[in-house]
Design an enzyme around this catalytic site. Structure first.
Site, PDB file in Angstrom:
ATOM      1  N   CYS A  54       1.284  -0.771  -0.317  1.00  0.00           N
ATOM      2  CA  CYS A  54      -0.074  -0.102   0.487  1.00  0.00           C
ATOM      3  C   CYS A  54       0.741   1.175   0.171  1.00  0.00           C
ATOM      4  CB  CYS A  54      -0.581  -0.170   1.211  1.00  0.00           C
ATOM      5  SG  CYS A  54      -1.600   1.310   2.004  1.00  0.00           S
ATOM      6  N   CYS A 109      -0.821   4.101   2.037  1.00  0.00           N
ATOM      7  CA  CYS A 109      -0.643   3.807   3.333  1.00  0.00           C
ATOM      8  C   CYS A 109       0.988   4.234   4.521  1.00  0.00           C
ATOM      9  CB  CYS A 109      -1.386   2.199   4.000  1.00  0.00           C
ATOM     10  SG  CYS A 109      -2.154   2.208   3.444  1.00  0.00           S
ATOM     11  N   ASP A 110       2.735   3.358   3.365  1.00  0.00           N
ATOM     12  CA  ASP A 110       3.677   3.496   3.923  1.00  0.00           C
ATOM     13  C   ASP A 110       4.703   4.263   3.046  1.00  0.00           C
ATOM     14  OD1 ASP A 110       2.793   1.725   5.666  1.00  0.00           O
ATOM     15  OD2 ASP A 110       3.137  -0.533   4.252  1.00  0.00           O
TER      16      ASP A 110
END
Ligand code: NAP
Length: 297
Positions: A127, A130-131
């Site tokens: 992701c 997300c990261d």
């Protein structure tokens, strides 16, 4: 007894809830993790009609709030089993419904390397939104050739020093518009006809090994690896009750009807041509309307 139990609180499930609640039905939404589904991983949505630009998180939040305002009952429980009589067994309870809508979506496909699991959270992510922020001014690689991989590479190019986009063929499956944007960026390199065959590192990822079409191996030093090689369904628990295809997607007729009466499917979990936000919400609304019609007979 619920009128409808909706399994999965992604865009398809929440849209089904929206339609059912507006029809005054007693519903229960069961979600194993968090609401929003896969769309929360989209940093930018630009192809939803009438919304020029919205983040996946905002889209999910807005939809959740809309449903919550209508009084939705949502329980964070993992569904373990359903049966033809429309009982739903979770890790905590058993529920009964007049109709069930399965909206369990799909999960990220693994690349399939033995060492893959070991590096999750240690430089390996599925992701980018997300990261991605962990890789400011670092070197990252994205694997995949679909819209997710192209969007991830675009997103990461704004954060990382260098982005390698690695794809196993020489043509991308994703939209040309994204590819065009990527080609204009100085810090994006394309590695086509290439496969990642090994991930190396001690505590964290330090490098990957790439095999090109002539079987030549090369080592690529990177700080982060983003795998975006598509999705696969999570329908194992339904497969003994309703028909699924050889890949595990639920076979649907009339778009959202499964092989069993009053059990419907909406969104990415079913066999379909186009798995996108627009088609997920379309399925959610149709499944709810069909379920309502059937249980009102
Ligand atoms: P996808 O379209 O299925 O693409 C998966 C990519 O991964 C393909 O290029 C495939 O290669 C490659 N791949 C699969 N297994 C692999 C393996 N073991 N090793 C190396 N490469 C592998 O998946 P996606 O990009 O996640 O998109 C899923 C769906 O969501 C699509 O319908 C997509 O259009 C949609 N989506 C839409 C948007 C948007 O509209 N904004 C954004 C994201 C996703 P091949 O091409 O060689 O098969």
């Amino acid at each position: 007894m619920y009128d409808i139990i909706i399994i999965g609180a992604g865009p398809a499930g929440l849209t089904a809830a929206l339609y059912a609640l507006r029809a005054n039905k007693k519903i229960l939404i069961l979600e194993a993790k968090a609401y929003g589904g896969q769309i929360v991983a989209a940093h930018k949505i630009e192809n939803y009609p009438a919304i020029e630009n919205i983040s996946g998180v905002d889209f999910a939040d807005n939809l959740y709030k809309q449903v919550e305002k209508l009084g939705a009952e949502i329980k964070y429980e993992t569904v373990l089993k359903i049966n033809e009589e429309r009982s739903v067994f979770t890790d905590k309870n058993t529920y009964q419904a007049k109709a069930i809508i399965i909206a369990t979506g799909a999960k990220n496909r693994r690349l399939g390397l033995l060492e893959e699991q070991k590096f999750v959270g240690k430089g390996l992510s599925y992701c980018a939104s997300c990261d991605g922020n962990f890789y400011k001014d670092k070197d990252v690689a994205v694997i995949g050739g679909g819209n997710t991989a192209l969007e991830d590479a675009l997103y990461l190019a704004n954060i990382a020093r260098k982005v390698y986009l690695i794809h196993r063929r020489d043509v991308f499956r994703g939209e040309e518009a994204y590819y065009k944007k990527l080609k204009e960026l100085d810090n994006v390199s394309f590695m086509l006809n290439s496969n990642c065959v090994k991930i190396d590192g001690d505590e964290r990822i330090e490098s990957i090994t790439i095999k090109d079409k002539d079987e030549n191996l090369s080592e690529l030093k990177i700080d982060g690896l983003f795998i975006a090689v598509g999705q696969e369904p999570s329908n194992e628990i339904f497969a003994d009750v309703i028909d699924v295809d050889d890949k595990g997607y639920i076979i649907a007729h009339d778009d959202v009807c499964t092989s069993k009466d009053k059990i419907y499917v909406a969104g990415d979990a079913r066999v379909k041509t186009l798995r996108q936000l627009t088609t997920a919400v379309a399925d959610g609304s149709l499944a709810a309307v069909m379920a309502i019609k059937e249980i009102s007979k």
